[in-house]
Every structure is written in structure tokens, then in C-alpha cells.
Design an enzyme around this catalytic site. Sequence first.
Site, PDB file in Angstrom:
ATOM      1  CG  HIS A 103     -18.108 -50.427  35.473  1.00 45.20           C
ATOM      2  ND1 HIS A 103     -17.271 -49.369  34.915  1.00 45.20           N
ATOM      3  CD2 HIS A 103     -17.495 -51.206  34.572  1.00 45.20           C
ATOM      4  CE1 HIS A 103     -16.589 -49.513  33.736  1.00 45.20           C
ATOM      5  NE2 HIS A 103     -16.694 -50.698  33.574  1.00 45.20           N
ATOM      6  CG  ASP A 133     -16.825 -46.369  36.625  1.00 39.94           C
ATOM      7  OD1 ASP A 133     -16.938 -47.153  37.504  1.00 39.94           O
ATOM      8  OD2 ASP A 133     -16.942 -46.626  35.339  1.00 39.94           O
ATOM      9  CB  SER A 210     -13.779 -51.510  32.146  1.00 38.46           C
ATOM     10  OG  SER A 210     -14.760 -51.142  31.317  1.00 38.46           O
TER      11      SER A 210
END
Length: 371
Positions: A103, A133, A210
Site C-alpha cells: 500500500h 501487503d 508503514s
Amino acid sequence: MNQNFSWRTLTLAVLLGGTAGYVMFTQYQRPDAEPRVVTARPDLPSGEKETIGLFQRLAPSVVFITNRQRRIDYSRRAVTEVDAGTGSGFVWDDDGHVVTNFHVIQGASSATIAFDNDRVYEADLVGVYPESDIAVLKIRGGHGAPPIAIGTSGDLQVGQATFAIGNPFGLDHTLTTGVVSALGRTIKSVTQQPISNVIQTDAAINPGNSGGPLLDSAGRLIGMNTAIFSPTGGSAGIGFAIPVDTINRVVPQLIKTGMVERATLGIALNDKLGARILSRIGIEGVLIADVISGSAAEAAGFTGLYRDARGTLQLGDVLQKIDDRPIKSSDDLYLAMDNYKPGDTVTVTYWRDQKVLTKKVMLDSSAKQRG
């Protein structure tokens, strides 16, 4: 008595209970005031030294990733690239591969990778696996930063120390600490597929973290920070990291082929319809909605929902177990396949014509079905 001081009377306007008022007080000043003597600090505790050393050793291997996306200016008939998001990543090997979240680079037309010494490199996309992911980029040119040591997530225990390094809110190389607060969590990926065995930590994770590494006290990678649970969007002490055992299985496949090969039965399930029908007839499991042509399930003789000669919808087989693992939803089946590789043989328990049956099935490759 020291006379080296002066007194002044000041009048200040203040607000008292919402109304203006005045306070009279005497101000004391001492012109010979000097900075206080610094108190010598004892040697840092060993735990603090280890944390400092861990950060200094590993921060150079954590990168700042900028997602750039194309924008079309129709009035000028021009195509430009603009920064569309940022995140973190970490050096995987000596060949310049960098691992991050899917992402972080989703929708990117290009990406740059920046190191802590302000070196910035263009990145090439190697492969992505949105279901977990995970994405792999390749640095153009040499970089010199060492890869982060790989640990395992299979033997983690609640209470172990965790260390997260990343670039929250675009701030470079921030360290937060905490513990493993829970294990075995399941979260949804951007494709809405479940990611299993996720690590929960209370180390502060914020937007921009992230793709950054979650480390143990030995400085080994145990997970990749990917999400937070927060009603406000800020850190609330519940962060999630993809387990390193998943990363260590997926990343080599992406580097080799650009895709991930998963074990599969070759069936499609219908959770909602199955829940309504099976609850009425008192059968546990999930309906097989369709059997993919050429799949292991077709070779094994499984059948899905079908319409008879009158056009009435008829039940096919009801999947109940894979080996000893109950299957009650498509998520259950997806997670069950994480325990196998293509070519493995499993025992499938299913319901057909008022009977519970079992059958041995050799699992297919998802790559074969895509092909």
C-alpha cells in the site's frame, strides 16, 4: 546580606473569572545570576546502551520511500509526476532489494528511495503481493547499506521487547519501543484477503511507519509494520506487523519470478448464500459455489452449485474441513492454504447427499490457475 539585587513593583492586567482585573506584585531580579553547574550523569544503564546501539546500527538500513504518480495536464498536453505518498522500507539483501508494504507504492508510476545520509535513488519495481501487503523494489545503482538480519516470528512470546524504526509523518528515522502485546491476529489486506499470524505491538506506529521493520532486542527482523487500530488515525498503542516468516516466504518468490505461488484447491465458495441455506438444514461448512476448470478440485470430482433441468438451484458439495481444520468461510480456506505448498496432499472433508465424506486431494498452484 547580599545587596546585589533590585526590587520593582509591577502591575499586570489579568483575567479573573472572565473579567479584567489587576495584580500588584514585587519583581525580584539578580544581575549576577549564572547558569547552574551541570550535574554529572552516571554511566547509561546497559539497556539504554543496547537500544542506542541497535538504532545506530540499523537505522542506515531503513529507507524513506516516496510514491510518485503521473498526472495529466490536458490544458497543456503534458504529463508530470507528483509525490503522492510516503512510507518506509528496509534493505533486504546485498543486491539492493528493498522490502516495503504494497500500500506504500500502490498506484505509483515510479518511486524513489532515500537513505539516512540524504542519498536518493530511483527504484525499479520487482514484484508485489497485495494479498499480504508486501512489495519488493530494486535500487538503481549501489547503496552500501547492509541488510537487516532476519529473525523468526514462529517463537515470539507476548511481552518480548519490540523496536520500530520508520519515517512517521515524513520525519526521518524515528525509533519507538514497546512489547509484543498479542500474537496470532488476523487483519485484512488491501485486497480484503486475510493476513494471518499478525504481530500486535504497542510500539508507536503512525502514518509513514508503514513498511518499516519491527525488530527484536537482538536487532533481528520479526515483522513489517503495516497498520494501526485507531479511532482517530493516530497511534493508539495497537499496531500490527506482518510476521517475518510470511515475508521470508513471499519475498524470495517475488525476487525470482515477480509473483507468489500459493497452494489452492481450485474452488470458489459462497459464504452468504451458504450461511442462509446451511443454517436451515443444520449442516456446518461452506457451499462450493464453483469448481475451476482444470483444477485439483475438478480432477477430484467436486461439484459446485448448479441448476437442474427445471432451472432450480441445487446444492453441490459442502466443504467442511481441510485435514483437521474446520472451514466455515472463504477466509478459513484462504488461511488454511497458508499451511501448504503446491503439490501437498490434504484430506478434504465434505458433505454430499446427506453423507459426510473424505477425499485425498493434491493441491494446485495458484500460478497455474492464473496461467
